[in-house]
Structure formats: structure tokens, C-alpha cells
Enzyme design. Structure first.
Site, PDB file in Angstrom:
ATOM      1  N   HIS A  17     -44.229 -12.884  19.747  1.00 24.94           N
ATOM      2  CA  HIS A  17     -44.979 -12.311  18.624  1.00 24.94           C
ATOM      3  C   HIS A  17     -46.103 -11.405  19.142  1.00 24.94           C
ATOM      4  O   HIS A  17     -46.300 -10.291  18.638  1.00 24.94           O
ATOM      5  CB  HIS A  17     -45.650 -13.415  17.791  1.00 24.94           C
ATOM      6  CG  HIS A  17     -44.720 -14.324  17.048  1.00 24.94           C
ATOM      7  ND1 HIS A  17     -44.802 -15.700  17.137  1.00 24.94           N
ATOM      8  CD2 HIS A  17     -43.705 -14.065  16.196  1.00 24.94           C
ATOM      9  CE1 HIS A  17     -43.875 -16.253  16.349  1.00 24.94           C
ATOM     10  NE2 HIS A  17     -43.189 -15.278  15.783  1.00 24.94           N
ATOM     11  N   LYS A  41     -38.032 -22.160   5.886  1.00 21.25           N
ATOM     12  CA  LYS A  41     -37.093 -22.694   6.882  1.00 21.25           C
ATOM     13  C   LYS A  41     -37.244 -24.196   7.100  1.00 21.25           C
ATOM     14  O   LYS A  41     -36.335 -24.961   6.936  1.00 21.25           O
ATOM     15  CB  LYS A  41     -37.361 -22.024   8.228  1.00 21.25           C
ATOM     16  CG  LYS A  41     -36.712 -20.686   8.388  1.00 21.25           C
ATOM     17  CD  LYS A  41     -36.932 -20.260   9.825  1.00 21.25           C
ATOM     18  CE  LYS A  41     -36.957 -18.771   9.958  1.00 21.25           C
ATOM     19  NZ  LYS A  41     -37.589 -18.354  11.205  1.00 21.25           N
ATOM     20  N   ARG A  91     -34.554  -9.609  18.564  1.00 24.32           N
ATOM     21  CA  ARG A  91     -34.321 -10.228  19.873  1.00 24.32           C
ATOM     22  C   ARG A  91     -32.902  -9.987  20.354  1.00 24.32           C
ATOM     23  O   ARG A  91     -32.660  -9.770  21.526  1.00 24.32           O
ATOM     24  CB  ARG A  91     -34.548 -11.751  19.778  1.00 24.32           C
ATOM     25  CG  ARG A  91     -36.001 -12.123  19.643  1.00 24.32           C
ATOM     26  CD  ARG A  91     -36.157 -13.552  19.227  1.00 24.32           C
ATOM     27  NE  ARG A  91     -35.593 -13.773  17.902  1.00 24.32           N
ATOM     28  CZ  ARG A  91     -35.835 -14.823  17.157  1.00 24.32           C
ATOM     29  NH1 ARG A  91     -36.600 -15.780  17.604  1.00 24.32           N
ATOM     30  NH2 ARG A  91     -35.313 -14.947  15.959  1.00 24.32           N
ATOM     31  N   SER A 128     -40.280 -19.675  17.745  1.00 25.18           N
ATOM     32  CA  SER A 128     -41.240 -20.768  17.511  1.00 25.18           C
ATOM     33  C   SER A 128     -40.503 -22.096  17.412  1.00 25.18           C
ATOM     34  O   SER A 128     -40.979 -23.122  17.911  1.00 25.18           O
ATOM     35  CB  SER A 128     -42.021 -20.533  16.219  1.00 25.18           C
ATOM     36  OG  SER A 128     -42.788 -19.372  16.307  1.00 25.18           O
TER      37      SER A 128
END
Ligand code: PNS
Length: 161
Positions: A17, A41, A91, A128
């Protein structure tokens, strides 16, 4: 370019990040890190205040970056804050399908464009969620998150065990 949003859950902020936000801050006059209040999520590990504090410390060196919370639609928050762009880090190809869909939906809803930045290769496996999982089971995530976040994760999971 004017104001851009870097949205996310940031539970917690990772070096991936930080990399995307630092690079965004070079291209835009102002970057707002938009922290979602209720990530869909999973249940978040860190409280909103803690996610904000960890971000604040991680981004203290960036003068044109500020942190705000939002709930509801991201594009509504963008309009309220005069942000004309959204920035997302990509990514891998696996990120692309969903990110493209969201970018197109956000464009359709508001006319706001999404800019994609390729994640720096050293961070391309980072998320994360994985960081939390590894830290929970005692793995070393010190090269994946800022030092103060690592310390907080260690403290948190030490308490749990
Ligand atoms: O860090 P995350 O959890 O991948 O971030 C996802 C986030 C917060 C960027 C995304 O879920 C989002 O924008 N949520 C806000 C609700 C919204 O606007 N939904 C419509 C998207 S097209």
C-alpha cells in the site's frame, strides 16, 4: 493532476500500500487515502481508529496525502471531496478481472476514472489478509509491513496465544 483517491480496507496497511500511495503522491497534487468503514470481506482485525493511526505513521513523510473514512459508494465520497480519479494497485492478472469491473462500474456511475499502477515486484504477493494469517501463526512479516505495524501485529497475536 488534481485530487486522487486510494481506497481500501487497510487492515492493516502493508508496504505494498505504502508503495502505491507514495507513487500516486508523485503524480497527483493531493491524494486522499479513503479507508472503508465496514469492509465487506471479513471482520476487520484492527479498529477504524487503529487502521487510521497505523496509516498516519506509515505516511507521515508525504505532505500531500491525507486519510479519510468513507462508507457507502466510493464514487459518492469522491464527488464530495472533489476527487476526479481513483488509483488501484494491480499485483497480478488475478486482480484484473474484478478491478476492471469495479473501474467500469465506477466510471458508469460517476464519470470518475480509475488509474491502475503496477505493484512493485517485491510486493506482488502481498495482501493484508495473508500478512495477518502469517503473523497470527507466528511467521515473520517484518519485511512486508512498516516496523510499527509489525510491532502491533506481534503484540496483538502474542495476546491471543
Ligand atoms: O482493500 P480492499 O478491501 O480490497 O478495498 C475494496 C474497496 C474498499 C476499494 C471496495 O470494496 C470499494 O470501493 N467499496 C466501496 C463500495 C462501492 O463503491 N462499491 C461499488 C464498487 S463498483
Amino acid at each position: 493532476m488534481a485530487t486522487a483517491l486510494c481506497p481500501g480496507s487497510f487492515d492493516p496497511v502493508t508496504l505494498g500500500h505504502v508503495d502505491i500511495i507514495e507513487r500516486s503522491a508523485r503524480h497527483f497534487n493531493e491524494v486522499i487515502v479513503a479507508v472503508i468503514r465496514n469492509p465487506q470481506k471479513t471482520q476487520s482485525l484492527f479498529s477504524l481508529e487503529e487502521r487510521q493511526q497505523l496509516l498516519k505513521e506509515a505516511l507521515a513523510h508525504l505532505d500531500n496525502v491525507r486519510i479519510e473514512f468513507f462508507k457507502g459508494l466510493l464514487v459518492e465520497f469522491a464527488k464530495e471531496h472533489g476527487a476526479e480519479s481513483i488509483i488501484k494497485g494491480l499485483r497480478a492478472v488475478s486482480d484484473f478481472d474484478y478491478e476492471l469491473q469495479m473501474a467500469q462500474m465506477n466510471q458508469r456511475l460517476s464519470g470518475i476514472d480509475t488509474f491502475f499502477l503496477s505493484t512493485s515486484p517485491q510486493h506482488s504477493f502481498l495482501s493484508s489478509s495473508l500478512v495477518k494469517e502469517v503473523a497470527r501463526f507466528g511467521g515473520d512479516v517484518s519485511g512486508m509491513v512498516p516496523p510499527h505495524v509489525n510491532q502491533r501485529l506481534v503484540e496483538m497475536f502474542r495476546k491471543e496465544t
